[in-house]
Design a protein around this motif. Structure first.
Motif, short mmCIF file in Angstrom:
data_model
loop_
_atom_site.label_atom_id
_atom_site.label_comp_id
_atom_site.label_asym_id
_atom_site.label_seq_id
_atom_site.Cartn_x
_atom_site.Cartn_y
_atom_site.Cartn_z
N PRO A 16 -24.44 9.14 35.60
CA PRO A 16 -23.38 8.28 35.06
C PRO A 16 -23.90 6.89 34.69
O PRO A 16 -23.64 5.90 35.39
CB PRO A 16 -22.36 8.22 36.19
N HIS A 17 -24.62 6.78 33.60
CA HIS A 17 -25.25 5.52 33.20
C HIS A 17 -24.23 4.40 32.98
O HIS A 17 -24.55 3.23 33.18
CB HIS A 17 -26.05 5.73 31.91
N LEU A 18 -23.03 4.75 32.53
CA LEU A 18 -21.99 3.74 32.28
C LEU A 18 -20.99 3.65 33.43
O LEU A 18 -19.96 3.00 33.31
CB LEU A 18 -21.24 4.06 30.98
N GLN A 69 -24.79 -4.63 35.29
CA GLN A 69 -26.07 -5.32 35.38
C GLN A 69 -27.23 -4.38 35.09
O GLN A 69 -28.19 -4.74 34.39
CB GLN A 69 -26.24 -5.94 36.78
N MET A 70 -27.18 -3.16 35.59
CA MET A 70 -28.25 -2.19 35.36
C MET A 70 -28.36 -1.81 33.90
O MET A 70 -29.43 -1.40 33.42
CB MET A 70 -28.02 -0.94 36.22
N SER A 71 -27.26 -1.94 33.16
CA SER A 71 -27.25 -1.56 31.75
C SER A 71 -27.58 -2.71 30.81
O SER A 71 -27.88 -2.47 29.64
CB SER A 71 -25.87 -1.00 31.37
N THR A 72 -27.51 -3.94 31.31
CA THR A 72 -27.63 -5.08 30.39
C THR A 72 -28.65 -6.13 30.82
O THR A 72 -29.09 -6.92 29.99
CB THR A 72 -26.27 -5.78 30.22
N ASP A 73 -29.02 -6.19 32.09
CA ASP A 73 -29.93 -7.22 32.58
C ASP A 73 -31.37 -6.85 32.22
O ASP A 73 -31.96 -5.95 32.82
CB ASP A 73 -29.77 -7.35 34.10
N TYR A 74 -31.92 -7.56 31.26
CA TYR A 74 -33.25 -7.21 30.74
C TYR A 74 -34.35 -7.43 31.78
O TYR A 74 -35.14 -6.51 32.06
CB TYR A 74 -33.56 -8.04 29.49
N GLU A 75 -34.41 -8.59 32.36
CA GLU A 75 -35.52 -8.91 33.25
C GLU A 75 -35.54 -8.03 34.50
O GLU A 75 -36.59 -7.58 34.95
CB GLU A 75 -35.46 -10.39 33.66
N THR A 104 -20.53 9.16 29.56
CA THR A 104 -21.28 8.29 30.48
C THR A 104 -22.69 8.81 30.70
O THR A 104 -23.63 8.03 30.85
CB THR A 104 -20.54 8.10 31.82
N ALA A 105 -22.87 10.13 30.68
CA ALA A 105 -24.22 10.70 30.84
C ALA A 105 -25.12 10.34 29.66
O ALA A 105 -26.32 10.13 29.83
CB ALA A 105 -24.14 12.22 30.99
N ALA A 106 -24.51 10.27 28.46
CA ALA A 106 -25.29 9.96 27.25
C ALA A 106 -25.07 8.52 26.81
O ALA A 106 -25.49 8.13 25.72
CB ALA A 106 -24.90 10.91 26.12
N PHE A 107 -24.41 7.72 27.63
CA PHE A 107 -24.03 6.33 27.34
C PHE A 107 -23.61 6.15 25.89
O PHE A 107 -24.16 5.36 25.14
CB PHE A 107 -25.13 5.33 27.74
N LEU A 108 -22.55 6.89 25.54
CA LEU A 108 -21.99 6.85 24.19
C LEU A 108 -20.80 5.90 24.14
O LEU A 108 -20.10 5.71 25.14
CB LEU A 108 -21.53 8.25 23.76
#
Length: 310
Positions: A16-18, A69-75, A104-108
């Motif tokens: 569930p990436h999202l 945060q895991m999906s957007t925080d670059y550093e 969510t699995a394919a973060f669509l």
């Protein structure tokens, strides 16, 4: 003797990436997500993103929203992921996964036009100008598998990947989806409906006078309607050599995949999560999910071949 480790492949299966906020198998009102999330303690709190502002405002109260945060925080998160040579996600298509639905699995995102590249291989009749322009959906190495619906590849976009959060983003989901896509992924969509050892029934259709087609046929017809953006000849290992297989590359968007991969023409018991990964935690599970072994064999084969090709 020094040992050098390389970041080669990062692979996820039905992940569930999202998160699952607004991404549950059956749509739930936000208050119900809060109740379920708090019942599941810290894991539920993270997956349902309970630390995220729920009023839809543009305020950025995301410091404690782990999934965001895991999906957007670059550093902290995206930069380490970018070190891998390849990122692969295996996704259940056509409403078979109760725990981790397709989006969510394919973060669509239905708001995202991020390009995804689909490789198809024309059949002999199509290549020779036959009347039936049938195409076989295959992976990048030209191997045909009954469960394989499509492999959608996104290309790395460093500008998006390292950009700062825009306060005016359309939605958090759109922002998360785009950021993850910009890493560059191979998204492997699989159809395990025939591998679930339980009966399914056709979804009622109210389109009188029209020929009913399956969800998979709708996807194939959609792909057939797209003109290829490029045509190359590839060998079995994926390298370009003009003496082997002709591959056509077609471009779809995240919202196209969200439209065609998240519905189903059949009502199935949604146990694809267990079947796809061939869950064998005990003998009963092993027997129940054994039909899903070809999917994991495919993943294992891709991982090994990827390592041996270097």
């Amino acid at each position: 003797i020094p040992i050098h480790l390389h970041y080669h492949t990062f692979a996820t299966t039905a992940t569930p990436h999202l998160g699952v906020a607004k991404n549950t198998f059956v749509p739930l009102p936000r208050f119900a997500e809060h109740v379920i999330g708090r019942t599941l303690l810290s894991t539920g709190k993270d997956l349902f993103r309970l630390d995220h502002y729920s009023d839809g405002s543009s305020k950025r109260g995301n410091a404690n929203d782990l999934i965001y945060q895991m999906s957007t925080d670059y550093e902290t998160f995206l930069k380490p992921l970018s070190l891998f040579q390849k990122r692969v996600a295996y996704i259940n298509a056509f409403r078979t996964d109760f725990q981790v639905p397709t989006a969510t699995a394919a973060f669509l995102s239905r708001e995202s036009a991020y390009p995804h590249y689909i490789q198809t291989i024309p059949t002999h009749s199509a290549m020779e100008g036959g009347k039936e322009d049938e195409r076989i959906e295959q992976n990048a190495k030209g191997q045909n598998h009954p469960f394989l619906v499509a492999v959608a590849t996104t290309k790395t976009n460093h500008a998006i990947l390292s950009s700062k959060t825009n306060e005016d983003e359309k939605s958090h989901t759109h922002h998360m989806s785009t950021k993850l896509d910009s890493l560059g992924w191979d998204k492997v969509f699989v159809d395990v409906r025939e591998y679930i050892p339980m009966p399914s029934i056709a979804r009622p259709s109210f389109s009188f006078g029209k020929k009913k087609i399956s969800s998979r046929q709708k996807w194939e017809e959609f792909i057939d309607s797209i003109s290829p953006s490029d045509t190359v000849d590839t060998s079995a290992d994926g390298s370009v050599r003009g003496d082997t297989t002709t591959v056509e590359e077609k471009v779809v968007t995240s919202k196209d995949l969200e439209k065609y991969m998240t519905g189903s023409d059949r009502i199935s018991i949604p146990v694809g999560h267990q079947v796809m990964v061939a869950n064998s935690k005990n003998e009963k599970y092993k027997k129940f999910t054994e039909n899903g072994k070809p999917v994991m064999n495919h993943l294992a084969h891709e991982l090994v071949m990827g390592l041996l090709s270097k």
